[in-house]
Design a protein around this motif. Structure first.
Motif, PDB file in Angstrom:
ATOM      1  N   UNK A  29       0.850  -1.192   0.000  1.00 32.48           N
ATOM      2  CA  UNK A  29       0.000   0.000   0.000  1.00 32.48           C
ATOM      3  C   UNK A  29       0.885   1.241   0.000  1.00 32.48           C
ATOM      4  N   UNK A  30       0.315   2.385  -0.394  1.00 30.09           N
ATOM      5  CA  UNK A  30       1.099   3.621  -0.292  1.00 30.09           C
ATOM      6  C   UNK A  30       1.487   3.887   1.167  1.00 30.09           C
ATOM      7  N   UNK A  60      -8.790   5.067   5.154  1.00 23.74           N
ATOM      8  CA  UNK A  60      -9.828   5.002   4.120  1.00 23.74           C
ATOM      9  C   UNK A  60      -9.227   5.118   2.727  1.00 23.74           C
ATOM     10  N   UNK A  61      -8.163   5.873   2.611  1.00 20.21           N
ATOM     11  CA  UNK A  61      -7.510   6.067   1.315  1.00 20.21           C
ATOM     12  C   UNK A  61      -6.420   5.032   1.066  1.00 20.21           C
ATOM     13  N   UNK A 170      -0.462  17.144   5.286  1.00 15.29           N
ATOM     14  CA  UNK A 170      -0.438  15.704   5.038  1.00 15.29           C
ATOM     15  C   UNK A 170      -1.462  15.300   3.976  1.00 15.29           C
ATOM     16  N   UNK A 171      -2.591  15.952   3.953  1.00 14.43           N
ATOM     17  CA  UNK A 171      -3.605  15.636   2.938  1.00 14.43           C
ATOM     18  C   UNK A 171      -3.066  15.912   1.530  1.00 14.43           C
ATOM     19  N   UNK A 172      -2.440  17.057   1.347  1.00 15.54           N
ATOM     20  CA  UNK A 172      -1.900  17.415   0.030  1.00 15.54           C
ATOM     21  C   UNK A 172      -0.774  16.461  -0.368  1.00 15.54           C
ATOM     22  N   UNK A 173       0.001  16.004   0.589  1.00 16.87           N
ATOM     23  CA  UNK A 173       1.097  15.084   0.293  1.00 16.87           C
ATOM     24  C   UNK A 173       0.597  13.728  -0.176  1.00 16.87           C
ATOM     25  N   UNK A 174      -0.551  13.302   0.333  1.00 14.36           N
ATOM     26  CA  UNK A 174      -1.004  11.925   0.103  1.00 14.36           C
ATOM     27  C   UNK A 174      -2.098  11.782  -0.939  1.00 14.36           C
TER      28      UNK A 174
END
Length: 175
Positions: A29-30, A60-61, A170-174
Motif C-alpha cells: 500500500x502507499x 480510508x484512502x 499531510x492531505x496534500x502530500x497523500x
C-alpha cells in the motif's frame, strides 16, 4: 529526485520494529514515511498528534503511516501509545542511517539555533507548548525531520523541513 531502484534499495534494507520489511509495506500500500527529530521536541510530538488525527482518513484512502525515529523503541512506544498510534509501524534508526541516505535528502542543522527563529517561537506560542509540552533534546537534535509519500516504489511527494516548526499538509502530500 531519486530513481525507483535507489528508493527500493534503501526501503529493502529497512525493517520496522515489528519485523516488517519497509519495501514490502510500500508494495502492499502507499506509505506516508514520517521522519521525526526526537521525542523531546514539541514539534515532533505535534507531528505524531497530527497524523493520529488523520489516521482514519489515511486508512480510508489506503495510506499507511510509518514513522522513523532516533529514540529507543520503549520511548517511542510510550509516545505513540499516548497519541493513539500504538500499532503504527515504526523504524528505529539510532545511527540515523536512513535519515542521512541521499534518497531522502534530510538536512542537519545547529540544534541550538532553532530556538532563536521567529517561526519556532510562534509555533510554541500558538499552542505547541500547551498541547505537546517541551522536553530536553534527546538523541541527535541536529537531525531535521521530513515526510515522504511513497507509492509503487517511488517517492511521489516530499516535504523536507527547513525549520523544526514547519507545518506539513499531510492531505496534500497523500493525494
Amino acid at each position: 529526485m531519486a530513481e525507483r531502484s535507489e528508493v527500493e534499495g534503501i526501503l529493502a534494507s529497512v525493517e520496522t520494529e515489528s519485523g516488517a520489511n519497509l519495501l514490502a509495506l510500500v508494495e502492499a500500500s502507499p506509505v506516508l514515511l514520517v521522519f521525526l527529530r526526537h521525542f523531546g521536541c514539541t514539534f515532533c510530538r505535534k507531528t505524531i498528534s497530527d497524523v493520529a488525527e488523520l489516521k482514519d482518513e489515511l486508512a480510508e484512502r489506503g495510506v499507511r503511516p510509518v514513522f522513523v525515529h532516533l529514540g529507543t523503541p520503549e520511548i517511542a512506544k510510550a509516545h505513540f501509545n499516548y497519541y493513539g498510534l500504538g500499532e503504527v509501524e515504526r523504524v528505529y534508526d539510532p545511527e540515523a542511517r536512513i535519515y542521512q541516505d541521499a534518497t531522502f535528502g534530510l538536512l542537519r542543522t545547529n540544534a541550538f539555533s532553532h530556538f532563536f527563529k521567529p517561526k519556532v517561537w510562534m509555533g510554541w506560542l500558538n499552542g505547541g507548548l500547551r498541547k505537546h509540552g517541551f522536553g530536553r533534546i534527546q538523541n541527535d537534535g541536529s537531525q531535521m525531520p521530513g515526510v515522504f509519500f511513497i507509492r509503487d516504489g517511488m517517492i511521489v511527494r516530499r516535504f523536507v523541513h527547513r525549520t523544526i516548526a514547519d507545518e506539513v499538509d499531510y492531505r496534500a502530500l497523500t493525494v
